[in-house]
Design an enzyme around this catalytic site. Structure first.
Site, PDB file in Angstrom:
ATOM      1  N   CYS A 116       0.832  -1.197   0.000  1.00 29.75           N
ATOM      2  CA  CYS A 116       0.000   0.000   0.000  1.00 29.75           C
ATOM      3  C   CYS A 116       0.873   1.257   0.000  1.00 29.75           C
ATOM      4  O   CYS A 116       1.525   1.553  -0.991  1.00 29.75           O
ATOM      5  CB  CYS A 116      -0.972  -0.036   1.184  1.00 29.75           C
ATOM      6  SG  CYS A 116      -2.357   1.122   0.989  1.00 29.75           S
ATOM      7  N   HIS A 217      -3.011  -5.082   0.540  1.00 30.31           N
ATOM      8  CA  HIS A 217      -2.529  -5.520   1.851  1.00 30.31           C
ATOM      9  C   HIS A 217      -2.476  -7.048   1.904  1.00 30.31           C
ATOM     10  O   HIS A 217      -3.418  -7.692   2.356  1.00 30.31           O
ATOM     11  CB  HIS A 217      -3.442  -4.987   2.957  1.00 30.31           C
ATOM     12  CG  HIS A 217      -3.323  -3.519   3.192  1.00 30.31           C
ATOM     13  ND1 HIS A 217      -2.452  -2.986   4.111  1.00 30.31           N
ATOM     14  CD2 HIS A 217      -3.946  -2.471   2.595  1.00 30.31           C
ATOM     15  CE1 HIS A 217      -2.540  -1.667   4.097  1.00 30.31           C
ATOM     16  NE2 HIS A 217      -3.437  -1.329   3.182  1.00 30.31           N
ATOM     17  N   GLU A 219      -0.896  -8.879   3.903  1.00 29.64           N
ATOM     18  CA  GLU A 219      -0.907  -9.350   5.292  1.00 29.64           C
ATOM     19  C   GLU A 219      -2.322  -9.507   5.842  1.00 29.64           C
ATOM     20  O   GLU A 219      -2.541 -10.217   6.834  1.00 29.64           O
ATOM     21  CB  GLU A 219      -0.098  -8.394   6.177  1.00 29.64           C
ATOM     22  CG  GLU A 219      -0.800  -7.132   6.616  1.00 29.64           C
ATOM     23  CD  GLU A 219      -0.989  -6.091   5.509  1.00 29.64           C
ATOM     24  OE1 GLU A 219      -1.753  -5.120   5.729  1.00 29.64           O
ATOM     25  OE2 GLU A 219      -0.363  -6.228   4.431  1.00 29.64           O
TER      26      GLU A 219
END
Length: 249
Positions: A116, A217, A219
């Site tokens: 990001c 993202h 994660e």
């Protein structure tokens, strides 16, 4: 198995705990550090402080890879623009420290992965610019609908890229929360993925090094593509760590 050290620069946030309310805190979301650990790396956090900016080489000496996480908008002055009214208040020391570490990592051949804001940081560090508010040009809803909640949309991966080699997919859904994007590409970078509306969703270096940024993202969505991306980054950092150990031996 060598566990590579992964450097991450922390943001400065207000946190409340017990009787203490809105205390300035050097912090990063646990989802980032947990994902790096799950992928086989060891996160090492650096506060956004002038003492580190004065000597970023010491930090690069410690790590085997650099992870650039999401967070607040970059200071628009860094790429020659005036701030859009929708921008977050910048933390200039974080911006400058991450840029310095990115450039040093590139010089030394350390793997770099940005998520990001991290993708945007890579682009600015290498001389590129940002589109400050995508909502002025396209429907922002797929990229950021409700502030503080991730959205989902598909991305198309450019064939022949490192990202395509890692994910083995032509298209997949990602977790998104951003209002800015890459405008002019930085030196030595190419587009590695796009959204259906044409917004750039991933960039990478053309020199064969592991320098990759994604606008999403991974994660937050450790599906096969998300964890594969972080694992590939950790594998590159592990190779770097082993080479460093061999030289010392």
């Amino acid at each position: 198995m060598t566990v590579p050290l992964i450097g991450i620069v922390a943001d400065r946030k207000s946190a409340s705990y017990g009787a203490w309310v809105d205390i300035p805190t050097d912090a990063i979301s646990h989802t980032y550090t947990a994902a790096i650990q799950e992928a086989g790396g060891a996160p090492l956090l650096f506060p956004s402080l002038d003492v580190h900016l004065d000597d970023p080489e010491r930090l690069v000496d410690l790590i085997d890879g650099l992870f650039l996480p999401g967070g607040r908008d970059l200071d628009a002055e860094l790429y020659g623009s005036e701030a859009h009214p929708s921008n977050d208040p910048p933390l200039r020391v974080r911006d400058e420290l991450e840029i310095a570490l990115t450039l040093l990592a590139r010089e030394r051949g350390l793997p770099v992965l940005g998520a990001c804001r991290g993708m945007q940081l890579i682009n600015v560090a290498l001389g590129g610019t940002l589109e400050q508010h995508l909502g002025d040009r396209v429907d922002l809803t797929p990229h950021r609908d409700v502030y503080g909640t991730h959205t989902s949309h598909p991305v198309t991966i450019a064939q022949g890229t490192l990202l395509a080699e890692i994910t083995h997919e032509r298209e997949f859904d990602i977790s998104s929360h951003h209002h800015q994007g890459v405008d002019r590409l930085g030196e030595g970078l190419v587009v590695a993925a796009t959204a259906p509306d044409g917004v750039i969703e991933a960039i990478e270096s053309v020199d064969g090094a592991f320098c990759l940024g994604v606008q999403w993202h991974p994660e937050e969505r450790l599906d096969p593509e998300g964890i594969a991306l972080i694992q590939a980054f950790i594998a590159a950092a592990r190779t770097r760590a082993r080479a460093k150990f061999a030289v010392r031996s």
